[in-house]
Design a protein around this motif. Sequence first.
Motif, short mmCIF file in Angstrom:
data_model
loop_
_atom_site.label_atom_id
_atom_site.label_comp_id
_atom_site.label_asym_id
_atom_site.label_seq_id
_atom_site.Cartn_x
_atom_site.Cartn_y
_atom_site.Cartn_z
N VAL A 181 0.80 -1.22 0.00
CA VAL A 181 0.00 0.00 0.00
C VAL A 181 0.84 1.28 0.00
CG1 VAL A 181 -1.87 -1.21 1.18
CG2 VAL A 181 -0.25 0.14 2.53
N ILE A 182 2.15 1.15 0.19
CA ILE A 182 3.05 2.31 0.12
C ILE A 182 3.75 2.26 -1.23
CG2 ILE A 182 4.99 3.54 1.16
CD1 ILE A 182 2.60 3.39 3.00
N SER A 216 -6.42 1.32 5.57
CA SER A 216 -7.01 2.49 4.89
C SER A 216 -8.08 3.17 5.72
CB SER A 216 -7.59 2.08 3.54
OG SER A 216 -8.62 1.12 3.70
N ARG A 231 -1.01 6.37 0.55
CA ARG A 231 -1.87 5.38 -0.08
C ARG A 231 -2.64 6.00 -1.25
NH1 ARG A 231 -4.12 0.48 3.50
NH2 ARG A 231 -5.13 0.18 1.47
#
Length: 441
Positions: free
Chosen positions: A139-140, A352, A368
Motif C-alpha cells: 500500500v506504500i 485504509s 496510499r
Amino acid sequence: MDSLMPRRQVLRTFALAATGAAVLGNAACGGGSSPSGADDKEFTYWSMWQDGEPSAVVLKAAIEQFTKDTGIKVNVQWKGRKVVDQIAPTLNTHNVPADLIDSQDRFVKATLFGTKQGLNLNSVYDLQIPGEGKKVADVIPAKYRDFATADGQAWLVPYQVLAEQIWYDGAALPGVTASPPKTWDEFVTLLGQRKAARGGGGPLALDGDIGDYNAFWTYHVILRDLGPGAFSAAATDKKGAKFDDPRMLAAVSKIEQLVKGGYFIKGYNGSKWPAIQQKWAGGQADFLLLGTFVPSETKSAAKAGFQYRSFPFPSGAAGDTSQEISLVGFAIPAKAKHASAAQKFIAYFLNSSRLAGMSSTANNLTPRTDIAVPAVLADAKKTLDQARTVPALDGVKMDQAEWYIKVFTPTNNEFLAGKLTAAAFLAKLKNTTADYWKVNG
C-alpha cells in the motif's frame, strides 16, 4: 494548526538534533532489523504532534482501537515538534525512553539512521495490515519506499506526504486555473500582468523571516535549471567550485529578477510570520510558494469564497518538472525495548480506514493511492501522480544539515532580502562553503 513546516523553533530543533546526531555517531551501534519482545503487551510512543492537533486526534482514535483489538497498551506522549531533539541524547544509552516515534523525514534520517541508532524497518514493510490481507509494502508506493530507504535499509514508514506548490485563489484567478504557467517565461509574464493589475504592488507572498521559505525559491530555480542533485552536489563541493557554474548564475539571477523587479509584496523582507501568508489569504497578494499544509494553515485568514488551487514550480533551462516532497512517518530506535509491539501498531495504522483520517480530518495527503484526497489538495496530488518526486531541498537538510543551517541559510536570507546580487550571493557561498569544509571535511 496542523502545520509541519519549520519556523525558527523548528530550525533550532533541527540544529540541535543534527548536533546530537554528530555526537552519537562515534558511539553508535548498527541498527537491527529483528525486534525482540514479540509478546509485548505495551509500548511507549513519542509523537511530534501536540495533543488536540488534527493529526493527533486521528492517531489517538487509532491507538484506542488498537488497544481494544490487540490488548497492547500504548503509552503515548504528545511531545510536539521537538520530539527528535528530546530523544536524541538517549539513543546510545541503555534506557531509550520511547519504542516508537514519528517525525519529518529529515529529522529521522539525520538523528536515527545517520547515527545507526534506528531500527531497520524492512520487516515492517513485510507485515500484514490487519483487516486488509495486504502487506505494508503493498500500500506504500515504491517511490515513497525508495525515498525512505538507504543502503538497503528502510528508516521510515510514511503516513503523510508533503509537497511544495505555488498556491493561488482560483476564484480570483480563473485564467490561471484554465492555463497555469508551465515555463519560467510564462510565469514572469503572468507576474507582470498581476503586478500591473495591482497598481504596481508585488503579486508574490513571502514571509522572509523564515529561512526555509526563502530557500524554496532559490532551490527551485536551481532544480529547474540544473536538475535534481545539483544543489546537493554544490553543498558537498569542498572547494565551493560548483557555485562558479554559469548555469548556477543563470538560475539564481531569476530570483534577483524577482527581488529587483518588485515582484514580492511590500514588507516581505521585514515581516514576521505569518503576517504575509495571511495577507495572501486575504487577497493582498496572488501567489505563495509553500507546502500542502497551506490550506489548513491559512483558512482562518482566507477571504470569503477563497478557492485553494496550486501548480508546480515552472520549468527552466533543463526542462525539469520534478516535484519535491517530504514525508512524515514512523521510526523505531534501535534499542527500543518493545519494538515488536511498535511494529504491529505501524501496520495497524496503515489500514485504509484508519489512515484515511489523515486526509479527512487532518487535511493532508497520505502515501496510499486508495484514500480520497482533500479537494484543496487535488492539484498537488495530480502533480505527484504525474511527476518524478525528489527530496525537499535536494535532501540537503537531511544529509548536510549543518551546512544548510550555518552556510546556506544566512547567505540566502541576505540574497532574498535584496542585500546581495546573484553574483555576490554565489561568490559568498563559494567562499563560505570552502571555509566550512576546511573545518568539517
